[in-house]
Design a protein around this motif. Structure first.
Motif, short mmCIF file in Angstrom:
data_model
loop_
_atom_site.label_atom_id
_atom_site.label_comp_id
_atom_site.label_asym_id
_atom_site.label_seq_id
_atom_site.Cartn_x
_atom_site.Cartn_y
_atom_site.Cartn_z
N MET A 86 0.86 -1.18 0.00
CA MET A 86 0.00 0.00 0.00
C MET A 86 0.90 1.23 0.00
O MET A 86 1.82 1.34 0.81
CB MET A 86 -0.92 0.01 1.21
N TYR A 87 0.61 2.14 -0.91
CA TYR A 87 1.44 3.31 -1.11
C TYR A 87 0.53 4.55 -1.11
O TYR A 87 -0.29 4.73 -2.01
CB TYR A 87 2.17 3.18 -2.45
N GLU A 88 0.66 5.36 -0.07
CA GLU A 88 -0.06 6.62 0.01
C GLU A 88 0.84 7.69 -0.58
O GLU A 88 1.97 7.88 -0.13
CB GLU A 88 -0.39 6.94 1.48
N HIS A 89 0.34 8.38 -1.59
CA HIS A 89 1.17 9.37 -2.28
C HIS A 89 0.26 10.41 -2.91
O HIS A 89 -0.97 10.31 -2.83
CB HIS A 89 2.04 8.69 -3.35
N SER A 90 0.86 11.39 -3.52
CA SER A 90 0.08 12.40 -4.25
C SER A 90 0.78 12.73 -5.55
O SER A 90 1.97 12.43 -5.72
CB SER A 90 -0.13 13.66 -3.40
N GLU A 91 0.02 13.31 -6.46
CA GLU A 91 0.56 13.69 -7.76
C GLU A 91 0.16 15.13 -8.04
O GLU A 91 -0.99 15.51 -7.83
CB GLU A 91 -0.01 12.80 -8.87
N PHE A 105 -3.68 9.90 -3.54
CA PHE A 105 -3.92 8.50 -3.87
C PHE A 105 -3.57 7.57 -2.72
O PHE A 105 -2.65 7.86 -1.95
CB PHE A 105 -3.00 8.04 -5.02
N VAL A 106 -4.23 6.46 -2.67
CA VAL A 106 -3.73 5.26 -2.01
C VAL A 106 -3.73 4.22 -3.13
O VAL A 106 -4.74 3.97 -3.77
CB VAL A 106 -4.60 4.80 -0.83
N THR A 107 -2.57 3.67 -3.37
CA THR A 107 -2.41 2.66 -4.42
C THR A 107 -2.09 1.34 -3.76
O THR A 107 -1.27 1.27 -2.85
CB THR A 107 -1.28 3.07 -5.39
N VAL A 108 -2.73 0.30 -4.24
CA VAL A 108 -2.48 -1.06 -3.76
C VAL A 108 -1.87 -1.85 -4.91
O VAL A 108 -2.43 -1.89 -6.01
CB VAL A 108 -3.79 -1.72 -3.27
N HIS A 109 -0.72 -2.43 -4.64
CA HIS A 109 -0.04 -3.28 -5.62
C HIS A 109 0.10 -4.68 -5.04
O HIS A 109 0.26 -4.85 -3.83
CB HIS A 109 1.39 -2.79 -5.89
N LYS A 110 0.07 -5.67 -5.91
CA LYS A 110 0.46 -7.02 -5.56
C LYS A 110 1.70 -7.31 -6.41
O LYS A 110 1.66 -7.19 -7.63
CB LYS A 110 -0.62 -8.05 -5.84
N VAL A 111 2.79 -7.68 -5.74
CA VAL A 111 4.04 -7.97 -6.43
C VAL A 111 4.26 -9.48 -6.37
O VAL A 111 4.28 -10.08 -5.30
CB VAL A 111 5.23 -7.22 -5.78
N VAL A 112 4.42 -10.08 -7.55
CA VAL A 112 4.63 -11.52 -7.68
C VAL A 112 5.86 -11.75 -8.55
O VAL A 112 5.94 -11.20 -9.67
CB VAL A 112 3.39 -12.21 -8.30
N TRP A 119 -2.48 -3.56 -9.79
CA TRP A 119 -2.26 -2.15 -9.48
C TRP A 119 -3.63 -1.50 -9.40
O TRP A 119 -4.34 -1.37 -10.41
CB TRP A 119 -1.42 -1.53 -10.57
N LYS A 120 -4.03 -1.12 -8.19
CA LYS A 120 -5.33 -0.48 -7.98
C LYS A 120 -5.10 0.91 -7.38
O LYS A 120 -4.50 1.03 -6.32
CB LYS A 120 -6.21 -1.31 -7.04
N ASP A 121 -5.59 1.93 -8.08
CA ASP A 121 -5.49 3.31 -7.62
C ASP A 121 -6.82 3.76 -7.02
O ASP A 121 -7.86 3.71 -7.70
CB ASP A 121 -5.15 4.25 -8.77
N TYR A 122 -6.77 4.20 -5.77
CA TYR A 122 -7.94 4.76 -5.08
C TYR A 122 -7.73 6.27 -4.99
O TYR A 122 -6.73 6.72 -4.41
CB TYR A 122 -8.08 4.18 -3.68
#
Length: 155
Positions: A86-91, A105-112, A119-122
């Motif tokens: 989970m990555y809280e950031h701004s642009e 934003f809060v972005t949720v990534h799954k890394v495999v 990659w889901k951007d909220y």
């Protein structure tokens, strides 16, 4: 919680931060290298207009970001459990016509296997509507949508 400045750039954190650094530069070829072949990208305000795979995801990203006169990602909190990040950031978006605004934003990534698989951007669509020029949305509506993948039933 872990602040981005306090973690090493290795493992899943390195993958996620590396991708965001490439995106900040709008280095489209570099962005693709961080994405799994079947990566799913979903703007959560509009999941029916998602993209799957590096080529389609970059095509999707370019629609909103390539025309901008300026684009900058601002790091925030980064948390992970080993695969989910989970990555809280701004642009900051700056349009050629002079309008500028910040999207949070809060972005949720799954890394495999070292690649971003999901990659889901909220974010709040009303924030963008409040500062974007009207032609931004007109251009999006007129754009090629061959990349569209409806992820509504997957998320």
């Amino acid at each position: 919680m872990t602040d981005v400045s306090m973690i090493g750039v290795d493992g899943v954190h390195g993958v996620v931060l590396g991708m965001w650094q490439a995106l900040s530069r709008r280095d489209w070829d570099a962005v693709k290298t961080f994405l799994a072949d079947d990566c799913l990208y979903v703007d959560m305000p509009v999941p029916a207009v998602s993209a799957r795979g590096p080529e389609n995801i970059v095509t999707r990203l370019k629609l909103g970001l390539e025309p901008l006169a300026g684009y900058q990602n601002h790091d925030g909190v980064l948390l992970s459990n080993g695969t989910d990040v989970m990555y809280e950031h701004s642009e900051t978006w700056t349009f050629a016509s002079g309008e500028q605004g910040v999207l949070r934003f809060v972005t949720v990534h799954k890394v495999v296997d070292g690649k971003i698989a999901v990659w889901k951007d909220y974010w709040d669509m009303n924030s963008l509507v409040s500062f974007a020029p009207p032609d931004h949305f007109e251009n999006l509506a007129a754009a090629d949508t061959s990349w569209v993948f409806d992820a509504s039933g997957l998320i």
